[in-house]
Design a protein around this motif. Structure first.
Motif, PDB file in Angstrom:
ATOM      1  N   ILE A  45       8.348   0.393  -7.910  1.00  0.00           N
ATOM      2  CA  ILE A  45       8.130  -1.043  -7.717  1.00  0.00           C
ATOM      3  C   ILE A  45       6.689  -1.223  -7.277  1.00  0.00           C
ATOM      4  O   ILE A  45       6.260  -0.629  -6.286  1.00  0.00           O
ATOM      5  CB  ILE A  45       9.084  -1.622  -6.655  1.00  0.00           C
ATOM      6  CG1 ILE A  45      10.539  -1.354  -7.049  1.00  0.00           C
ATOM      7  CG2 ILE A  45       8.823  -3.120  -6.468  1.00  0.00           C
ATOM      8  CD1 ILE A  45      11.542  -1.692  -5.961  1.00  0.00           C
ATOM      9  N   THR A  46       5.926  -2.029  -8.028  1.00  0.00           N
ATOM     10  CA  THR A  46       4.518  -2.258  -7.712  1.00  0.00           C
ATOM     11  C   THR A  46       4.278  -3.739  -7.517  1.00  0.00           C
ATOM     12  O   THR A  46       4.697  -4.558  -8.339  1.00  0.00           O
ATOM     13  CB  THR A  46       3.600  -1.755  -8.845  1.00  0.00           C
ATOM     14  OG1 THR A  46       3.913  -0.392  -9.120  1.00  0.00           O
ATOM     15  CG2 THR A  46       2.134  -1.885  -8.485  1.00  0.00           C
ATOM     16  N   GLU A  47       3.613  -4.077  -6.428  1.00  0.00           N
ATOM     17  CA  GLU A  47       3.151  -5.446  -6.202  1.00  0.00           C
ATOM     18  C   GLU A  47       1.659  -5.436  -6.479  1.00  0.00           C
ATOM     19  O   GLU A  47       0.921  -4.629  -5.929  1.00  0.00           O
ATOM     20  CB  GLU A  47       3.389  -5.873  -4.758  1.00  0.00           C
ATOM     21  CG  GLU A  47       2.772  -7.234  -4.459  1.00  0.00           C
ATOM     22  CD  GLU A  47       2.426  -7.437  -2.989  1.00  0.00           C
ATOM     23  OE1 GLU A  47       2.446  -8.595  -2.561  1.00  0.00           O
ATOM     24  OE2 GLU A  47       2.129  -6.460  -2.295  1.00  0.00           O
ATOM     25  N   SER A  48       1.203  -6.317  -7.359  1.00  0.00           N
ATOM     26  CA  SER A  48      -0.207  -6.450  -7.685  1.00  0.00           C
ATOM     27  C   SER A  48      -0.641  -7.864  -7.336  1.00  0.00           C
ATOM     28  O   SER A  48      -0.071  -8.830  -7.831  1.00  0.00           O
ATOM     29  CB  SER A  48      -0.428  -6.177  -9.177  1.00  0.00           C
ATOM     30  OG  SER A  48      -1.790  -6.315  -9.501  1.00  0.00           O
ATOM     31  N   LYS A  49      -1.638  -7.968  -6.448  1.00  0.00           N
ATOM     32  CA  LYS A  49      -2.100  -9.271  -5.992  1.00  0.00           C
ATOM     33  C   LYS A  49      -3.564  -9.456  -6.381  1.00  0.00           C
ATOM     34  O   LYS A  49      -4.401  -8.599  -6.112  1.00  0.00           O
ATOM     35  CB  LYS A  49      -1.945  -9.382  -4.474  1.00  0.00           C
ATOM     36  CG  LYS A  49      -2.332 -10.728  -3.922  1.00  0.00           C
ATOM     37  CD  LYS A  49      -2.112 -10.771  -2.421  1.00  0.00           C
ATOM     38  CE  LYS A  49      -2.542 -12.102  -1.855  1.00  0.00           C
ATOM     39  NZ  LYS A  49      -2.405 -12.158  -0.404  1.00  0.00           N
ATOM     40  N   LYS A  50      -3.855 -10.591  -7.014  1.00  0.00           N
ATOM     41  CA  LYS A  50      -5.217 -10.908  -7.441  1.00  0.00           C
ATOM     42  C   LYS A  50      -6.036 -11.341  -6.232  1.00  0.00           C
ATOM     43  O   LYS A  50      -5.640 -12.247  -5.498  1.00  0.00           O
ATOM     44  CB  LYS A  50      -5.171 -12.024  -8.482  1.00  0.00           C
ATOM     45  CG  LYS A  50      -6.477 -12.315  -9.162  1.00  0.00           C
ATOM     46  CD  LYS A  50      -6.245 -13.398 -10.216  1.00  0.00           C
ATOM     47  CE  LYS A  50      -7.430 -13.601 -11.094  1.00  0.00           C
ATOM     48  NZ  LYS A  50      -7.165 -14.582 -12.144  1.00  0.00           N
ATOM     49  N   ILE A  51      -7.186 -10.704  -6.024  1.00  0.00           N
ATOM     50  CA  ILE A  51      -8.088 -11.024  -4.921  1.00  0.00           C
ATOM     51  C   ILE A  51      -9.421 -11.471  -5.507  1.00  0.00           C
ATOM     52  O   ILE A  51     -10.027 -10.754  -6.300  1.00  0.00           O
ATOM     53  CB  ILE A  51      -8.327  -9.785  -4.013  1.00  0.00           C
ATOM     54  CG1 ILE A  51      -7.018  -9.174  -3.537  1.00  0.00           C
ATOM     55  CG2 ILE A  51      -9.256 -10.126  -2.862  1.00  0.00           C
ATOM     56  CD1 ILE A  51      -6.231 -10.021  -2.583  1.00  0.00           C
ATOM     57  N   ILE A  52      -9.866 -12.670  -5.120  1.00  0.00           N
ATOM     58  CA  ILE A  52     -11.167 -13.181  -5.569  1.00  0.00           C
ATOM     59  C   ILE A  52     -12.093 -13.216  -4.364  1.00  0.00           C
ATOM     60  O   ILE A  52     -11.799 -13.872  -3.366  1.00  0.00           O
ATOM     61  CB  ILE A  52     -11.036 -14.583  -6.196  1.00  0.00           C
ATOM     62  CG1 ILE A  52     -10.083 -14.553  -7.383  1.00  0.00           C
ATOM     63  CG2 ILE A  52     -12.408 -15.113  -6.609  1.00  0.00           C
ATOM     64  CD1 ILE A  52      -9.734 -15.901  -7.958  1.00  0.00           C
ATOM     65  N   LYS A  65      -2.974  -3.347  -4.900  1.00  0.00           N
ATOM     66  CA  LYS A  65      -1.664  -2.874  -5.361  1.00  0.00           C
ATOM     67  C   LYS A  65      -0.949  -2.089  -4.266  1.00  0.00           C
ATOM     68  O   LYS A  65      -1.569  -1.350  -3.519  1.00  0.00           O
ATOM     69  CB  LYS A  65      -1.821  -1.979  -6.590  1.00  0.00           C
ATOM     70  CG  LYS A  65      -2.320  -2.738  -7.804  1.00  0.00           C
ATOM     71  CD  LYS A  65      -2.367  -1.848  -9.016  1.00  0.00           C
ATOM     72  CE  LYS A  65      -2.842  -2.653 -10.205  1.00  0.00           C
ATOM     73  NZ  LYS A  65      -2.824  -1.874 -11.436  1.00  0.00           N
ATOM     74  N   HIS A  66       0.357  -2.302  -4.206  1.00  0.00           N
ATOM     75  CA  HIS A  66       1.220  -1.567  -3.287  1.00  0.00           C
ATOM     76  C   HIS A  66       2.402  -1.044  -4.092  1.00  0.00           C
ATOM     77  O   HIS A  66       2.958  -1.773  -4.910  1.00  0.00           O
ATOM     78  CB  HIS A  66       1.725  -2.467  -2.157  1.00  0.00           C
ATOM     79  CG  HIS A  66       0.625  -3.063  -1.357  1.00  0.00           C
ATOM     80  ND1 HIS A  66       0.138  -4.327  -1.579  1.00  0.00           N
ATOM     81  CD2 HIS A  66      -0.108  -2.543  -0.334  1.00  0.00           C
ATOM     82  CE1 HIS A  66      -0.835  -4.573  -0.724  1.00  0.00           C
ATOM     83  NE2 HIS A  66      -1.007  -3.522   0.043  1.00  0.00           N
ATOM     84  N   LYS A  67       2.784   0.198  -3.853  1.00  0.00           N
ATOM     85  CA  LYS A  67       3.887   0.811  -4.602  1.00  0.00           C
ATOM     86  C   LYS A  67       4.929   1.385  -3.673  1.00  0.00           C
ATOM     87  O   LYS A  67       4.611   1.881  -2.593  1.00  0.00           O
ATOM     88  CB  LYS A  67       3.365   1.976  -5.462  1.00  0.00           C
ATOM     89  CG  LYS A  67       2.769   1.573  -6.758  1.00  0.00           C
ATOM     90  CD  LYS A  67       2.553   2.800  -7.614  1.00  0.00           C
ATOM     91  CE  LYS A  67       2.091   2.323  -8.969  1.00  0.00           C
ATOM     92  NZ  LYS A  67       2.198   3.317 -10.001  1.00  0.00           N
TER      93      LYS A  67
END
Length: 126
Positions: A45-52, A65-67
């Motif tokens: 399970i991977t959480e991918s968060k867009k950072i600007i 990303k966190h897995k």
């Protein structure tokens, strides 16, 4: 080319046999079923968060990303804990509001308004 495949498999690359992406605002959750070297399946399970960072033309986009890896012997305990956590949040704050509205289709037991049981409604837009 043949050597590269053997080397990557030896390095522990996992074969993805199923993948599902769930878009949720600025985040995307990936559910990947993978096989290890012993041909056993597990869930990544991977959480991918867009950072600007920055503004205007100087802005840069990156992804945080966190897995977590979930193995089949832990599925039942994980699901029980997840259901309990979701139920606690629902009890404390009420059910989550859907972020989008899906067009609901009536079930066989619940006919649409104005239709008697056994009738089918067909709605075609041109």
């Amino acid at each position: 080319m043949e050597e590269f495949k053997k080397k990557s498999a030896a390095d522990g690359d996992k074969e993805i046999v199923f993948s599902k992406a769930i878009k949720a605002g600025k985040r995307i959750y990936y559910l990947d079923v993978k096989k290890n070297r012993k041909d056993e399946m597990f869930l990544a399970i991977t959480e991918s968060k867009k950072i600007i960072s920055g503004e205007g033309e100087d802005s840069q986009v990156s992804f945080e990303k966190h897995k977590i890896f979930l193995y089949k012997e832990d599925f039942e305990k994980f699901m029980t804990g997840l259901q309990q956590a979701i139920q606690f949040i629902t009890d404390e704050q009420g059910p989550a509001e859907p972020s989008f509205k899906e067009k609901e289709t009536p079930t066989q037991e619940e006919p649409s308004e104005g239709l008697s049981e056994g009738e089918i409604k067909i709605d075609i837009d041109f």
